[in-house]
Design a protein around this motif. Sequence first.
Motif, PDB file in Angstrom:
ATOM      1  N   ALA A  32       1.007  -1.315   0.005  1.00 50.95           N
ATOM      2  CA  ALA A  32      -0.096  -0.043   0.162  1.00 50.95           C
ATOM      3  C   ALA A  32       1.012   1.266  -0.178  1.00 50.95           C
ATOM      4  N   SER A  33       1.941   1.095   0.921  1.00 51.58           N
ATOM      5  CA  SER A  33       2.748   2.241   0.845  1.00 51.58           C
ATOM      6  C   SER A  33       3.451   2.584  -0.569  1.00 51.58           C
ATOM      7  N   SER A  38       4.563   6.487  -0.728  1.00 49.55           N
ATOM      8  CA  SER A  38       5.480   6.899   0.436  1.00 49.55           C
ATOM      9  C   SER A  38       6.683   5.946   0.788  1.00 49.55           C
ATOM     10  N   ILE A  39       6.763   5.030   0.008  1.00 50.93           N
ATOM     11  CA  ILE A  39       7.990   4.092  -0.119  1.00 50.93           C
ATOM     12  C   ILE A  39       8.390   4.137  -1.713  1.00 50.93           C
ATOM     13  N   PRO A  40       9.703   4.503  -1.894  1.00 51.43           N
ATOM     14  CA  PRO A  40      10.075   4.675  -3.473  1.00 51.43           C
ATOM     15  C   PRO A  40      10.037   3.150  -3.960  1.00 51.43           C
ATOM     16  N   SER A  41       9.931   3.128  -5.160  1.00 51.56           N
ATOM     17  CA  SER A  41      10.066   1.699  -5.744  1.00 51.56           C
ATOM     18  C   SER A  41      10.577   1.866  -7.067  1.00 51.56           C
ATOM     19  N   VAL A  42      10.789   0.834  -7.833  1.00 51.67           N
ATOM     20  CA  VAL A  42      11.305   0.634  -9.367  1.00 51.67           C
ATOM     21  C   VAL A  42      10.790  -0.578  -9.491  1.00 51.67           C
ATOM     22  N   LYS A  43      10.177  -0.403 -10.867  1.00 49.20           N
ATOM     23  CA  LYS A  43       9.518  -1.932 -11.441  1.00 49.20           C
ATOM     24  C   LYS A  43      10.551  -2.361 -12.588  1.00 49.20           C
ATOM     25  N   LEU A  44      11.050  -3.547 -12.335  1.00 52.30           N
ATOM     26  CA  LEU A  44      11.969  -3.866 -13.260  1.00 52.30           C
ATOM     27  C   LEU A  44      11.354  -5.417 -13.775  1.00 52.30           C
ATOM     28  N   GLY A  45      10.768  -5.239 -15.071  1.00 47.80           N
ATOM     29  CA  GLY A  45       9.895  -6.300 -15.498  1.00 47.80           C
ATOM     30  C   GLY A  45       8.568  -6.260 -14.821  1.00 47.80           C
ATOM     31  N   ARG A  46       8.534  -7.535 -14.191  1.00 49.06           N
ATOM     32  CA  ARG A  46       7.219  -7.678 -13.454  1.00 49.06           C
ATOM     33  C   ARG A  46       7.561  -7.612 -11.844  1.00 49.06           C
ATOM     34  N   ARG A  57      16.461   6.096   4.378  1.00 48.75           N
ATOM     35  CA  ARG A  57      16.707   7.464   4.647  1.00 48.75           C
ATOM     36  C   ARG A  57      15.322   7.737   5.402  1.00 48.75           C
ATOM     37  N   ILE A  58      14.140   7.186   4.740  1.00 48.60           N
ATOM     38  CA  ILE A  58      12.691   7.232   5.602  1.00 48.60           C
ATOM     39  C   ILE A  58      12.825   7.185   7.067  1.00 48.60           C
ATOM     40  N   PHE A  59      13.591   6.019   7.554  1.00 43.54           N
ATOM     41  CA  PHE A  59      13.817   5.815   8.833  1.00 43.54           C
ATOM     42  C   PHE A  59      15.061   6.541   9.750  1.00 43.54           C
ATOM     43  N   ASP A  60      15.741   7.319   9.057  1.00 45.33           N
ATOM     44  CA  ASP A  60      17.021   7.606   9.670  1.00 45.33           C
ATOM     45  C   ASP A  60      16.691   9.107  10.122  1.00 45.33           C
ATOM     46  N   GLY A  61      17.686   9.520  11.001  1.00 41.77           N
ATOM     47  CA  GLY A  61      17.571  10.810  11.483  1.00 41.77           C
ATOM     48  C   GLY A  61      16.818  11.135  12.700  1.00 41.77           C
ATOM     49  N   ASP A  62      17.105  11.896  13.549  1.00 38.28           N
ATOM     50  CA  ASP A  62      16.581  12.107  15.074  1.00 38.28           C
ATOM     51  C   ASP A  62      15.071  12.755  14.829  1.00 38.28           C
ATOM     52  N   ASP A  63      14.716  13.550  13.827  1.00 42.28           N
ATOM     53  CA  ASP A  63      13.411  14.094  13.604  1.00 42.28           C
ATOM     54  C   ASP A  63      12.640  13.239  12.477  1.00 42.28           C
ATOM     55  N   ALA A  64      13.032  12.154  12.142  1.00 36.98           N
ATOM     56  CA  ALA A  64      12.421  11.353  11.178  1.00 36.98           C
ATOM     57  C   ALA A  64      11.102  10.683  11.689  1.00 36.98           C
ATOM     58  N   HIS A  65       9.933  11.055  10.866  1.00 34.25           N
ATOM     59  CA  HIS A  65       8.659  10.381  11.369  1.00 34.25           C
ATOM     60  C   HIS A  65       8.377   9.324  10.281  1.00 34.25           C
ATOM     61  N   SER A  66       7.726   8.434  10.771  1.00 29.18           N
ATOM     62  CA  SER A  66       7.220   7.134   9.868  1.00 29.18           C
ATOM     63  C   SER A  66       6.028   7.677   8.930  1.00 29.18           C
ATOM     64  N   THR A  67       6.382   7.332   7.371  1.00 30.36           N
ATOM     65  CA  THR A  67       5.519   7.752   6.798  1.00 30.36           C
ATOM     66  C   THR A  67       4.760   6.423   6.239  1.00 30.36           C
ATOM     67  N   VAL A  68       5.023   5.366   6.759  1.00 28.04           N
ATOM     68  CA  VAL A  68       4.454   4.109   6.503  1.00 28.04           C
ATOM     69  C   VAL A  68       3.080   3.929   7.020  1.00 28.04           C
ATOM     70  N   PRO A  69       2.122   3.885   6.208  1.00 26.64           N
ATOM     71  CA  PRO A  69       0.689   3.748   7.084  1.00 26.64           C
ATOM     72  C   PRO A  69       0.839   2.337   8.083  1.00 26.64           C
ATOM     73  N   GLY A  70       0.139   2.412   9.123  1.00 30.59           N
ATOM     74  CA  GLY A  70       0.358   1.295   9.940  1.00 30.59           C
ATOM     75  C   GLY A  70       1.074   1.283  10.985  1.00 30.59           C
ATOM     76  N   THR A  71       2.384   1.963  10.966  1.00 27.02           N
ATOM     77  CA  THR A  71       3.533   1.977  11.676  1.00 27.02           C
ATOM     78  C   THR A  71       3.546   3.179  12.861  1.00 27.02           C
ATOM     79  N   PRO A  72       3.683   3.089  13.926  1.00 26.06           N
ATOM     80  CA  PRO A  72       3.744   4.238  14.846  1.00 26.06           C
ATOM     81  C   PRO A  72       4.973   5.339  14.436  1.00 26.06           C
ATOM     82  N   ALA A  73       4.675   6.385  14.677  1.00 29.50           N
ATOM     83  CA  ALA A  73       5.503   7.443  14.394  1.00 29.50           C
ATOM     84  C   ALA A  73       6.734   7.342  15.809  1.00 29.50           C
ATOM     85  N   ARG A  74       7.819   7.571  15.512  1.00 31.13           N
ATOM     86  CA  ARG A  74       8.776   7.602  16.502  1.00 31.13           C
ATOM     87  C   ARG A  74       8.930   8.798  17.376  1.00 31.13           C
TER      88      ARG A  74
END
Length: 74
Positions: A32-33, A38-46, A57-74
């Motif tokens: 879903a993400s 909210s999560i980068p992806s690349v399609k390679l064939g199928r 990078r989504i999950f690194d850093g002191d002020d990072a907040h989760s952008t993945v639905p269904g996961t709690p913010a840190r």
Amino acid sequence: MTLDDLRASRNAVITRAEAPAALGVDPRTITASIEIGSIPSVKLGRRVVIPREKFLRIFDGDDAHSTVPGTPAR
């Protein structure tokens, strides 16, 4: 598979199976993400893969907040 495992990896991409294992979320949350962009992806064939560095990078850093639905913010 954990986030630390992904950080130590030299692979350029991770799979849609590795991502939920590292985050402890349902695989449908990752799918879903990817679909809403909210999560980068690349399609390679199928296959859809996730660029490892961009994913981490989504999950690194002191002020990072989760952008993945269904996961709690840190």
